[in-house]
Motif scaffolding. Structure first.
Motif, PDB file in Angstrom:
ATOM      1  N   PRO A  32      -8.394   0.208  -2.784  1.00  0.00           N
ATOM      2  CA  PRO A  32      -8.301   1.651  -2.016  1.00  0.00           C
ATOM      3  C   PRO A  32      -8.307   1.442  -0.197  1.00  0.00           C
ATOM      4  O   PRO A  32      -9.161   0.796   0.035  1.00  0.00           O
ATOM      5  CB  PRO A  32      -9.966   1.997  -2.761  1.00  0.00           C
ATOM      6  CG  PRO A  32     -10.512   1.063  -3.505  1.00  0.00           C
ATOM      7  CD  PRO A  32      -9.720  -0.338  -3.151  1.00  0.00           C
ATOM      8  N   GLY A  33      -7.368   2.282   0.308  1.00  0.00           N
ATOM      9  CA  GLY A  33      -7.280   2.401   1.582  1.00  0.00           C
ATOM     10  C   GLY A  33      -5.999   1.349   1.636  1.00  0.00           C
ATOM     11  O   GLY A  33      -6.300   1.710   3.459  1.00  0.00           O
ATOM     12  N   THR A  34      -5.667   1.108   1.508  1.00  0.00           N
ATOM     13  CA  THR A  34      -4.117   0.328   1.573  1.00  0.00           C
ATOM     14  C   THR A  34      -3.754   1.397   2.103  1.00  0.00           C
ATOM     15  O   THR A  34      -2.148  -0.027   2.762  1.00  0.00           O
ATOM     16  CB  THR A  34      -3.689  -0.944   0.643  1.00  0.00           C
ATOM     17  OG1 THR A  34      -4.056  -0.742  -0.691  1.00  0.00           O
ATOM     18  CG2 THR A  34      -5.507  -1.980   1.029  1.00  0.00           C
ATOM     19  N   THR A  38      -0.013   7.683   0.184  1.00  0.00           N
ATOM     20  CA  THR A  38       0.483   7.868   1.584  1.00  0.00           C
ATOM     21  C   THR A  38       2.181   6.921   1.467  1.00  0.00           C
ATOM     22  O   THR A  38       3.190   7.452   1.583  1.00  0.00           O
ATOM     23  CB  THR A  38       0.441   5.997   2.919  1.00  0.00           C
ATOM     24  OG1 THR A  38      -1.127   6.910   2.480  1.00  0.00           O
ATOM     25  CG2 THR A  38       1.082   6.541   3.649  1.00  0.00           C
ATOM     26  N   THR A 215       0.691   5.055  10.764  1.00  0.00           N
ATOM     27  CA  THR A 215       1.238   6.433  11.622  1.00  0.00           C
ATOM     28  C   THR A 215       0.913   7.284  11.656  1.00  0.00           C
ATOM     29  O   THR A 215       0.865   8.038  10.230  1.00  0.00           O
ATOM     30  CB  THR A 215       2.684   5.936  12.900  1.00  0.00           C
ATOM     31  OG1 THR A 215       3.738   6.996  11.537  1.00  0.00           O
ATOM     32  CG2 THR A 215       2.578   3.873  12.500  1.00  0.00           C
TER      33      THR A 215
HETATM   34  N1  LIG Z   1      -2.917  10.350  10.476  1.00  0.00           N
HETATM   35  C1  LIG Z   1      -3.231   9.209  10.341  1.00  0.00           C
HETATM   36  N2  LIG Z   1      -2.811   8.702  10.853  1.00  0.00           N
HETATM   37  C2  LIG Z   1      -3.547   7.488  11.066  1.00  0.00           C
HETATM   38  N3  LIG Z   1      -4.195   6.270   9.312  1.00  0.00           N
HETATM   39  C3  LIG Z   1      -4.266   7.403   8.077  1.00  0.00           C
HETATM   40  C4  LIG Z   1      -3.648   8.894   8.335  1.00  0.00           C
HETATM   41  N4  LIG Z   1      -4.166   9.465   8.105  1.00  0.00           N
HETATM   42  C5  LIG Z   1      -4.593   8.604   6.639  1.00  0.00           C
HETATM   43  N5  LIG Z   1      -4.253   7.506   7.392  1.00  0.00           N
HETATM   44  C6  LIG Z   1      -5.377   5.468   6.849  1.00  0.00           C
HETATM   45  O1  LIG Z   1      -4.637   6.162   5.459  1.00  0.00           O
HETATM   46  C7  LIG Z   1      -5.474   5.450   4.676  1.00  0.00           C
HETATM   47  C8  LIG Z   1      -4.742   5.727   3.277  1.00  0.00           C
HETATM   48  O2  LIG Z   1      -3.820   5.362   2.361  1.00  0.00           O
HETATM   49  P1  LIG Z   1      -4.256   5.785   1.202  1.00  0.00           P
HETATM   50  O3  LIG Z   1      -2.937   6.278   0.817  1.00  0.00           O
HETATM   51  O4  LIG Z   1      -5.093   6.865   0.870  1.00  0.00           O
HETATM   52  O5  LIG Z   1      -4.282   4.917   0.560  1.00  0.00           O
HETATM   53  P2  LIG Z   1      -4.608   4.163  -1.100  1.00  0.00           P
HETATM   54  O6  LIG Z   1      -3.863   5.501  -1.613  1.00  0.00           O
HETATM   55  O7  LIG Z   1      -4.258   2.868  -1.295  1.00  0.00           O
HETATM   56  O8  LIG Z   1      -6.148   4.440  -1.298  1.00  0.00           O
HETATM   57  C9  LIG Z   1      -6.406   5.232   4.566  1.00  0.00           C
HETATM   58  O9  LIG Z   1      -7.369   4.026   4.837  1.00  0.00           O
HETATM   59  C10 LIG Z   1      -6.478   6.225   6.163  1.00  0.00           C
HETATM   60  O10 LIG Z   1      -7.315   5.311   7.573  1.00  0.00           O
END
Ligand SMILES: Nc1ncnc2c1ncn2[C@@H]1O[C@H](COP(=O)(O)OP(=O)(O)O)[C@@H](O)[C@H]1O
Ligand SMILES: [Mg+2]
Length: 473
Positions: A32-34, A38, A215
């Motif tokens: 999670p959070g990787t 996105t 970013t």
């Molecule tokens: N605008 C942003 N700038 C930098 N980092 C971001 C931004 N928005 C989200 N994040 C980072 O992206 C991560 C979330 O990514 P996400 O795609 O939700 O991960 P996953 O789906 O794998 O759990 C978070 O750890 C957050 O810190």
């Protein structure tokens, strides 16, 4: 072959040679959070805005509103794309999705056709099966088949519960490709995000862990081993091939005349063939050569190796095409005597003046005729015979002097035996660095610096029976 489907992340498309294979189902796994969500959205957003390809995002847990909100942070207006029928975010239960997907002409297929959908993201595939029983495994297989039948290029996101354990699961076999995202501790100071492609059907993978950042424009990945291009290099310089096919490809044809290259090697076996091939090619190209006889081999060896490459070294000597510098008083093959410049009695202070006196007239006279010179410099011998401080004091100067008279220089050395500071200095001084090393029972080669600015991936060295006796794989 169908055109690859761009991921929307420039660095990733570079690694994939253009993008995902059309119609492939690619597993994207990470804790999670990787950045899985996105990456998935960036893929759809790029498809919709740049390639005008419609996409569907299927989510089992998050509400569309929340996703719209989150993605606005990257400047992605998903609502607008929905209005243009280029995107759908659908929150659905895994059971209903499966049921609809399985039905021919079911709701899923209808939406795909109505939108002319090309791309799909499923967030997450982990929730499509709730165990390892045969039936839930089959679900993954069924979904992949439906996506493939509808020619959808898809990303199947997978939540990695224990990032320490990178187990191979059923999904890895079923998917056409696997991308692994990770967040790692780095040098105790900060964490780095890395992406690794471990599988991609029909595509040559650029191996390794590639660092990315999230970013305000989404994911930005920088492929490992890429460097800034050296724009100072003239485009019209001539190159002479090394004779090793893959190496010539990496060097855009060969070693450019007037440049200095380091060949870093700590193995006794294969550098002879690398050096032998390069040296033979220069002689065959009509260049005149000066080479330092290494402490560990003799002119008899050189003569034998050149013969393997189809070059008669004695003939080259007789034509004034080959000169040698030797730090040791030792026998030379018959007919070589006048071509050997003995350095064993020359002190450090006299060294440069002595060489100038011996070589200056020969080099200058031939330069007026437009002839090119090639020199093979053995730093290992220089370190052992003249010492480190001598090398550090004069090396840069020697390289510059060589380049000033248009000499092409190959410098053999062994970084493993010299300190980091000195090897960094040597690397900075030269235009290119070719490294070789042994790992277990295998030998590798990598171009880590080149006048074109590109580093290569590490290549395996294979011994072969024919010229040039090695092959890079
Ligand atoms: N605008 C942003 N700038 C930098 N980092 C971001 C931004 N928005 C989200 N994040 C980072 O992206 C991560 C979330 O990514 P996400 O795609 O939700 O991960 P996953 O789906 O794998 O759990 C978070 O750890 C957050 O810190
Ligand atoms: Mg997510």
């Amino acid at each position: 072959m169908k055109r690859p489907v761009a991921s929307g992340i420039a660095g990733l498309d570079y690694l994939l040679h253009g993008g995902f294979p059309a119609g492939a189902s690619v597993l994207v796994e990470g804790a999670p959070g990787t950045g899985k969500t996105t990456l998935g959205m960036q893929f759809l957003y790029h498809g919709a805005t740049v390639d005008k390809e419609a996409g569907i995002y299927l989510t089992f847990e998050e509400l569309p509103e929340q996703i719209y909100e989150d993605m606005l942070a990257f400047g992605w207006d998903l609502r607008q794309l929905e209005k243009e029928n280029l995107l759908r975010v659908i929150c659905i239960s895994p059971e209903i999705l499966l049921e609809q997907m399985m039905q021919p002409e079911g709701l899923f297929e209808q939406i795909v056709r109505e939108m002319n959908c090309r791309r799909v993201v499923i967030d997450s595939i982990s929730l499509m099966h709730d165990g390892l029983d045969a039936e839930s495994r089959k679900n993954v297989y069924r979904i992949r088949n439906i996506l493939r039948k509808l020619s959808l290029t898809s990303l199947l996101l997978r939540e990695q519960t224990d990032p320490e354990r990178t187990e191979i699961t059923y999904e890895h076999y079923v998917a056409d490709g696997v991308i692994r995202l990770a967040l790692q501790k780095h040098m105790e100071k900060y964490r780095k995000r890395t992406l690794e492609i471990t599988k991609m059907r029909g595509t040559r993978i650029l191996e390794g862990e590639h660092v990315y950042r999230i970013t305000d424009k989404g994911i930005h990945l920088i492929p490992a081993l890429s460097m800034v291009e050296d724009r100072g290099l003239r485009k019209d310089v001539s190159v002479v091939p090394t004779g090793i096919a893959r190496l010539d490809e990496l060097l855009c044809g060969g070693i450019a005349s007037g440049t200095a290259f380091i060949l870093d090697t700590n193995s006794k076996a294969n550098y002879k063939y690398i050096m032998g091939s390069i040296f033979a090619q220069r002689l065959l190209a009509g260049e005149r050569t000066i080479s330092m006889v290494p402490s560990i081999s003799t002119l008899f060896d050189s003569k034998r190796i050149m013969a393997l490459f189809g070059v008669d070294l004695l003939e080259a000597v007789e034509q004034g095409k080959a000169y040698f510098l030797d730090h040791f008083e030792r026998p030379a093959p018959k007919g070589f005597e006048q071509a050997v410049i003995q350095l064993n009695h020359v002190s450090d202070e006299e060294y440069h003046q002595y060489l100038d006196e011996k070589l200056g007239p020969i080099v200058n006279e031939s330069r007026d005729k437009g002839e090119n010179w090639f020199a093979y410099y053995d730093l290992n011998t220089m370190f052992s015979e003249r010492g480190k401080s001598f090398v550090k004091r004069f090396f840069a100067e020697e390289v510059n002097r060589a380049r000033a008279v248009g000499l092409t220089l190959i410098i053999l050395c062994n970084f493993a035996e010299i300190d980091d500071e000195t090897s960094a200095f040597l690397e900075r001084t030269c235009n290119g660095v070719i490294r070789t090393w042994v790992d277990g029972a295998y030998q590798y080669l990598q171009v880590t610096k080149s006048p074109h600015g590109r580093m290569s991936e590490p290549l395996l060295i294979e011994n072969i029976a024919e010229k040039p006796f090695i092959r890079l794989i």
